[in-house]
Design a protein around this motif. Structure first.
Motif, PDB file in Angstrom:
ATOM      1  N   UNK A  47       0.830  -1.210   0.000  1.00  0.00           N
ATOM      2  CA  UNK A  47       0.000   0.000   0.000  1.00  0.00           C
ATOM      3  C   UNK A  47       0.861   1.256   0.000  1.00  0.00           C
ATOM      4  N   UNK A  48       1.900   1.216   0.798  1.00  0.00           N
ATOM      5  CA  UNK A  48       2.776   2.385   0.865  1.00  0.00           C
ATOM      6  C   UNK A  48       3.439   2.632  -0.499  1.00  0.00           C
ATOM      7  N   UNK A  49       3.848   1.560  -1.127  1.00  0.00           N
ATOM      8  CA  UNK A  49       4.483   1.703  -2.435  1.00  0.00           C
ATOM      9  C   UNK A  49       3.526   2.235  -3.488  1.00  0.00           C
ATOM     10  N   UNK A  50       2.294   1.743  -3.460  1.00  0.00           N
ATOM     11  CA  UNK A  50       1.286   2.215  -4.422  1.00  0.00           C
ATOM     12  C   UNK A  50       1.062   3.716  -4.244  1.00  0.00           C
ATOM     13  N   UNK A  51       0.957   4.143  -2.992  1.00  0.00           N
ATOM     14  CA  UNK A  51       0.753   5.578  -2.734  1.00  0.00           C
ATOM     15  C   UNK A  51       1.935   6.395  -3.253  1.00  0.00           C
ATOM     16  N   UNK A  52       3.115   5.866  -3.079  1.00  0.00           N
ATOM     17  CA  UNK A  52       4.290   6.573  -3.599  1.00  0.00           C
ATOM     18  C   UNK A  52       4.232   6.672  -5.132  1.00  0.00           C
ATOM     19  N   UNK A  53       3.777   5.622  -5.760  1.00  0.00           N
ATOM     20  CA  UNK A  53       3.671   5.657  -7.227  1.00  0.00           C
ATOM     21  C   UNK A  53       2.703   6.752  -7.662  1.00  0.00           C
ATOM     22  N   UNK A  54       1.529   6.818  -7.008  1.00  0.00           N
ATOM     23  CA  UNK A  54       0.541   7.840  -7.378  1.00  0.00           C
ATOM     24  C   UNK A  54       1.070   9.249  -7.148  1.00  0.00           C
ATOM     25  N   UNK A  55       1.947   9.371  -6.164  1.00  0.00           N
ATOM     26  CA  UNK A  55       2.488  10.704  -5.877  1.00  0.00           C
ATOM     27  C   UNK A  55       3.799  10.942  -6.635  1.00  0.00           C
ATOM     28  N   UNK A  56       4.104  10.045  -7.539  1.00  0.00           N
ATOM     29  CA  UNK A  56       5.298  10.136  -8.393  1.00  0.00           C
ATOM     30  C   UNK A  56       6.591  10.178  -7.584  1.00  0.00           C
ATOM     31  N   UNK A  57       6.576   9.552  -6.417  1.00  0.00           N
ATOM     32  CA  UNK A  57       7.800   9.426  -5.614  1.00  0.00           C
ATOM     33  C   UNK A  57       8.409   8.055  -5.928  1.00  0.00           C
ATOM     34  N   UNK A  58       9.026   7.986  -7.081  1.00  0.00           N
ATOM     35  CA  UNK A  58       9.399   6.692  -7.630  1.00  0.00           C
ATOM     36  C   UNK A  58      10.492   5.969  -6.846  1.00  0.00           C
ATOM     37  N   UNK A  59      11.450   6.694  -6.332  1.00  0.00           N
ATOM     38  CA  UNK A  59      12.516   6.016  -5.595  1.00  0.00           C
ATOM     39  C   UNK A  59      11.988   5.426  -4.293  1.00  0.00           C
ATOM     40  N   UNK A  60      11.122   6.156  -3.624  1.00  0.00           N
ATOM     41  CA  UNK A  60      10.505   5.605  -2.408  1.00  0.00           C
ATOM     42  C   UNK A  60       9.666   4.379  -2.741  1.00  0.00           C
ATOM     43  N   UNK A  61       8.943   4.440  -3.832  1.00  0.00           N
ATOM     44  CA  UNK A  61       8.130   3.294  -4.252  1.00  0.00           C
ATOM     45  C   UNK A  61       9.028   2.095  -4.560  1.00  0.00           C
ATOM     46  N   UNK A  62      10.121   2.377  -5.225  1.00  0.00           N
ATOM     47  CA  UNK A  62      11.029   1.283  -5.592  1.00  0.00           C
ATOM     48  C   UNK A  62      11.537   0.555  -4.346  1.00  0.00           C
ATOM     49  N   UNK A  63      11.868   1.304  -3.300  1.00  0.00           N
ATOM     50  CA  UNK A  63      12.340   0.682  -2.057  1.00  0.00           C
ATOM     51  C   UNK A  63      11.266  -0.232  -1.471  1.00  0.00           C
ATOM     52  N   UNK A  64      10.029   0.224  -1.501  1.00  0.00           N
ATOM     53  CA  UNK A  64       8.933  -0.593  -0.953  1.00  0.00           C
ATOM     54  C   UNK A  64       8.765  -1.888  -1.750  1.00  0.00           C
ATOM     55  N   UNK A  65       8.815  -1.778  -3.045  1.00  0.00           N
ATOM     56  CA  UNK A  65       8.579  -2.971  -3.873  1.00  0.00           C
ATOM     57  C   UNK A  65       9.778  -3.917  -3.852  1.00  0.00           C
ATOM     58  N   UNK A  66      10.965  -3.362  -3.681  1.00  0.00           N
ATOM     59  CA  UNK A  66      12.143  -4.219  -3.509  1.00  0.00           C
ATOM     60  C   UNK A  66      12.012  -5.026  -2.211  1.00  0.00           C
ATOM     61  N   UNK A  67      11.404  -4.374  -1.216  1.00  0.00           N
ATOM     62  CA  UNK A  67      11.194  -5.061   0.056  1.00  0.00           C
ATOM     63  C   UNK A  67      10.203  -6.217  -0.116  1.00  0.00           C
ATOM     64  N   UNK A  68       9.201  -6.012  -0.976  1.00  0.00           N
ATOM     65  CA  UNK A  68       8.267  -7.110  -1.255  1.00  0.00           C
ATOM     66  C   UNK A  68       9.008  -8.322  -1.808  1.00  0.00           C
ATOM     67  N   UNK A  69       9.939  -8.060  -2.699  1.00  0.00           N
ATOM     68  CA  UNK A  69      10.696  -9.163  -3.308  1.00  0.00           C
ATOM     69  C   UNK A  69      11.569  -9.843  -2.263  1.00  0.00           C
ATOM     70  N   UNK A  70      12.133  -9.035  -1.365  1.00  0.00           N
ATOM     71  CA  UNK A  70      12.978  -9.621  -0.322  1.00  0.00           C
ATOM     72  C   UNK A  70      12.137 -10.487   0.618  1.00  0.00           C
ATOM     73  N   UNK A  71      10.956  -9.989   0.977  1.00  0.00           N
ATOM     74  CA  UNK A  71      10.098 -10.719   1.915  1.00  0.00           C
ATOM     75  C   UNK A  71       9.557 -12.002   1.304  1.00  0.00           C
ATOM     76  N   UNK A  72       9.137 -11.934   0.040  1.00  0.00           N
ATOM     77  CA  UNK A  72       8.547 -13.105  -0.616  1.00  0.00           C
ATOM     78  C   UNK A  72       9.073 -13.198  -2.056  1.00  0.00           C
ATOM     79  N   UNK A  73      10.252 -13.795  -2.201  1.00  0.00           N
ATOM     80  CA  UNK A  73      10.874 -13.840  -3.536  1.00  0.00           C
ATOM     81  C   UNK A  73      10.032 -14.540  -4.599  1.00  0.00           C
ATOM     82  N   UNK A  74       9.164 -15.463  -4.148  1.00  0.00           N
ATOM     83  CA  UNK A  74       8.365 -16.204  -5.128  1.00  0.00           C
ATOM     84  C   UNK A  74       7.026 -15.543  -5.403  1.00  0.00           C
ATOM     85  N   UNK A  75       6.800 -14.359  -4.827  1.00  0.00           N
ATOM     86  CA  UNK A  75       5.546 -13.640  -5.060  1.00  0.00           C
ATOM     87  C   UNK A  75       5.738 -12.645  -6.214  1.00  0.00           C
ATOM     88  N   UNK A  76       4.823 -12.615  -7.162  1.00  0.00           N
ATOM     89  CA  UNK A  76       5.012 -11.738  -8.333  1.00  0.00           C
ATOM     90  C   UNK A  76       4.755 -10.259  -8.063  1.00  0.00           C
TER      91      UNK A  76
END
Length: 397
Positions: A47-76
């Motif tokens: 959710x935090x990453x999505x909000x960052x995307x809508x607010x065009x805060x792309x680097x912050x969004x990228x950190x959130x989504x990278x964390x998703x990959x770290x937490x669940x590598x097999x999740x798309x």
């Protein structure tokens, strides 16, 4: 008084792009918003990453989504949402194709992750949703690039995947967003653009009223899709339903929540123009021009042209013809560098307005030249009819 032509068409959205994008977006939203994870931390980052995307805060969004990959590598999800960052970059500067390859690469990574899960469980809803979404999303880009064969093929492939996923998980307000979009456009677009009717044999029938109702429900009740549902409602209310007051209410709310998003900011200005709120509209587009001047993300030359056009309308409406001319001249000048496929609506209508102002200033000779210039351009929103009319009878007489 003069008629205010639809800003939505001024921005030159091509009907076939709308058609394909509408269908393909169904697959995108189904996957974007359906968070198929029981991990609360995972969903918080999402959710935090999505909000960052809508607010065009792309680097912050990228950190959130990278964390998703770290937490669940097999999740798309992480891979898919990383792609949404590139998508937003594309949306705010559609003429720039430098992000396309990166966008497609991230989507194909998403598809690979999904396929690995589907190899283990063919009814893996998460994998189905994200795979269908990634393919549809890719097709949406192809549609914007007018690669219709690839766009249609991706739609054809994605549809049964998404249908299977929806069948497995129908009670979801986030999913309702995608269904609503489809129902609305599937009825509307063939009515407005008959040439796409043959293509509809490949897709289920739509229901415009039902689609609008589903979008309203999603905007009010969806967990993650409420913003996207609001965004689509705003577009439909403005562009097709002509309910500018309702569209403005949504645009203002979105702009307040995501002040860095240029799309929401532009819609506030457009809605105010459509409602004749000239002072408020001028304030909005003056603000937009100030962001253009400092190079704020998304506030590019296309945005600058739009701002000058509407500011010209406002000045013209208030009888300040010299000021109006300066804005229309600027919109015309910007169009010369931006219009790669012939005169845009902005260029055509700016030149028509210039002719009308010349008439108002009793500069008939210059006005006639402008009307003839408009007639040499392609027809746009009765521009030829207006030019011929004012050639016979000066504007304002």
């Amino acid at each position: 008084m003069f008629n205010l032509e639809s800003p939505s068409s001024i921005v030159n959205l091509q009907s076939h792009k709308i058609f394909f994008s509408s269908i393909l977006f169904l697959f995108y939203v189904l996957n974007v918003e359906a968070q198929w994870s029981s991990d609360s931390l995972f969903n918080v980052h999402t959710q935090r990453g999505i909000n960052y995307v809508y607010d065009l805060q792309f680097e912050n969004a990228r950190k959130e989504f990278k964390e998703l990959i770290r937490l669940q590598p097999d999740h798309p999800a992480g891979h898919f949402f990383l792609a949404t960052i590139e998508w937003e970059r594309i949306l705010i500067d559609l003429d720039n194709e430098s992000n396309d390859e990166r966008f497609i690469t991230l989507l194909e990574k998403t598809i690979d992750v999904c396929d690995e899960r589907l190899d283990k469980n063919e009814d893996d809803v998460t994998a189905l949703f994200f795979k269908g979404g990634a393919i549809g999303f890719r097709g949406r880009l192809y549609a914007n690039r007018e690669d219709w064969v690839k766009a249609a093929n991706d739609g054809r492939i994605a549809l049964p995947i998404v249908q299977q996923a929806y069948k497995l998980a129908p009670a979801n307000y986030d999913v309702l967003l995608g269904i609503g979009i489809y129902n609305y456009y599937a009825e509307l677009i063939p009515e407005q653009y008959p040439f796409v009717k043959p293509l509809m044999i490949f897709f289920p029938d739509g229901d415009r009223a039902k689609g609008m109702n589903q979008l309203r429900q999603a905007s009010e009740k969806a967990n993650f899709a409420n913003i996207e549902a609001s965004y689509f409602l705003m577009q439909l209310l403005f562009q097709y339903e002509k309910q500018f007051g309702n569209a403005l209410e949504i645009a203002a709310r979105l702009h307040e929540k995501f002040p860095n998003n240029v799309v929401f900011h532009r819609y506030v200005g457009r809605c105010r123009a459509a409602l004749g709120h000239w002072d408020e509209m001028t304030a909005e587009f003056d603000s937009i021009l100030s962001y253009v001047s400092i190079g704020k993300l998304g506030y590019n030359k296309n945005v600058e042209r739009e701002a000058h056009y509407y500011l010209g309308l406002s000045e013209m409406q208030n009888g300040r013809h010299d000021a109006a001319l300066r804005h229309f001249y600027k919109a015309d000048d910007l169009s010369r560098s931006l219009d790669k496929n012939g005169p845009s609506g902005f260029m055509i209508m700016s030149n028509l307005r210039v002719g009308m102002i010349y008439d108002a200033q009793s500069k008939r000779e210059y006005a006639i030249k402008q009307y003839k210039k408009v007639l040499d351009m392609k027809e746009y929103q009765d521009s030829h009819k207006s030019a011929e009319k004012y050639l016979k009878t000066p504007y304002g007489k």
